[in-house]
Design an enzyme around this catalytic site. Structure first.
Site, mmCIF file in Angstrom:
data_model
loop_
_atom_site.group_PDB
_atom_site.id
_atom_site.type_symbol
_atom_site.label_atom_id
_atom_site.label_comp_id
_atom_site.label_asym_id
_atom_site.label_seq_id
_atom_site.Cartn_x
_atom_site.Cartn_y
_atom_site.Cartn_z
ATOM 1 N N ASN A 89 69.305 41.514 45.645
ATOM 2 C CA ASN A 89 68.573 40.726 44.943
ATOM 3 C C ASN A 89 69.478 40.324 43.693
ATOM 4 O O ASN A 89 69.314 39.312 42.993
ATOM 5 C CB ASN A 89 67.482 41.139 44.339
ATOM 6 C CG ASN A 89 66.088 41.132 45.504
ATOM 7 O OD1 ASN A 89 66.341 40.576 46.495
ATOM 8 N ND2 ASN A 89 65.342 41.953 45.254
ATOM 9 N N HIS A 189 68.424 27.956 55.750
ATOM 10 C CA HIS A 189 69.934 27.775 55.536
ATOM 11 C C HIS A 189 70.492 26.480 55.692
ATOM 12 O O HIS A 189 71.713 26.243 55.530
ATOM 13 C CB HIS A 189 70.730 28.612 56.673
ATOM 14 C CG HIS A 189 70.432 30.336 56.337
ATOM 15 N ND1 HIS A 189 70.994 31.021 57.002
ATOM 16 C CD2 HIS A 189 69.775 30.844 55.282
ATOM 17 C CE1 HIS A 189 70.708 32.461 56.747
ATOM 18 N NE2 HIS A 189 69.934 32.082 55.744
#
Length: 317
Positions: A89, A189
């Site tokens: 993260n 993506h």
């Protein structure tokens, strides 16, 4: 015969929770919720066009770990590490956090203590998706914000690009998603970028990579160890538009991440890559369907959560 009870439990819980969420949740308590959020989203996306991809990624990272409960938004303190400090993260973009902060600040001025950070994130992800050309889907509201944010909960819940495809599939299936829905979600993506460290291992010796593409990536990432911010667009042709170009690229050896190439050739996933490359309407339909499922993961309602005053800290901080 495999034991289906855990998956059935997930599906039952998801249905039960969704029945507690409603599209008109804020109509009486904060009627300006939609218009205020959209104004802030529009301003931010115009000023920083990578915001859409950043918020979509933040949304996924939140929902895949303990559900869509804004736990990823909590900031660490000197005494307690939070979810966003898990190593995977650390690359979440600041623009995504900034958007949520701006939206929460504006909504707290108009409707104090009413709108949850989890609902802001879920709605912002959908609205930004639509802004960059993606499909619309309904986002029922009424989520509460989590009371827990633990970096140890992240491991094994978010797919890493270098994981074997079987492990990636297992992560998605554990959330009640099918392989086809997983392939559709990976189509996110088609916008955004990835840092060189995520794909540098394949740009020197992977014969499946388009040779000219590999050469350009080697030039771009030549000094990535000293310049970790170096990155490439996931879709080199339409990086700011949500479309099916990602799948078309995969068929030409233009997939960036190891996991991208894996889904393009594996018999379990290749049929869906081929389908979405040929049919953008079907990709949009399946992506919207999968996003609705993701946005209902392990929702907290009522006393299971809170409506944070500030998204980066618990109310009792």
């Amino acid at each position: 015969m495999p034991d289906l009870s855990p998956l059935l439990l997930i599906l039952f819980f998801s249905f039960t929770v969704k029945s507690q969420l409603t599209l008109d949740f804020y109509n009486k308590t904060c009627p300006q919720f939609s218009s205020t959020l959209q104004e802030i989203i529009t301003d931010k996306q115009i000023a920083s066009p990578t915001t859409a991809a950043a918020v979509l990624r933040l949304f996924f990272h939140d929902c895949m770990v303990d559900g869509c409960d804004a736990s990823v938004l909590i900031a660490s303190t000197p005494f307690k590490k939070a979810e966003r400090d898990a190593d995977i993260n650390l690359s979440l973009a600041g623009d995504a956090f900034d958007l949520i902060t701006r939206a929460k600040t504006a909504l707290e001025l108009q409707c104090p203590g009413i709108v949850s950070c989890a609902d802001i994130l879920a709605t912002a992800a959908r609205n930004l998706l639509v802004m960059v050309g993606g499909p619309f889907y309904n986002v029922p509201l009424g989520r509460r914000d989590s009371l827990v944010s633990d970096p140890l909960h992240v491991q094994g819940n978010i797919a890493r690009p270098n994981l074997p495809l079987s492990d990636i599939i297992s992560i998605f299936v554990s959330k009640g998603l099918t392989v086809q829905e997983m392939v559709a979600l990976v189509g996110a993506h088609t916008i955004g970028f990835s840092h060189c460290k995520e794909f540098a291992g394949r740009i020197y010796n992977d014969p499946s990579l388009n040779p000219q593409f590999a050469e350009r990536l080697r030039i771009l990432c030549a000094n990535y160890l000293n310049q970790p911010e170096m990155a490439a667009f996931n879709d080199i042709f339409t990086p700011g538009k949500f479309d099916n170009m990602y799948y078309r690229n995969l068929k030409s050896g233009l997939g960036l991440l190891p996991s991208d190439q894996a889904i393009a050739v594996d018999n379990r996933t290749k049929p869906f890559v081929d389908l979405y490359a040929a049919n953008e309407v079907e990709f949009f339909r399946k992506f919207a369907q999968a996003m609705k499922k993701v946005s209902s993961f392990n929702i907290k309602t009522g006393g299971d959560g809170e409506v944070r005053r500030r998204c980066h800290e618990f109310n009792n901080s």
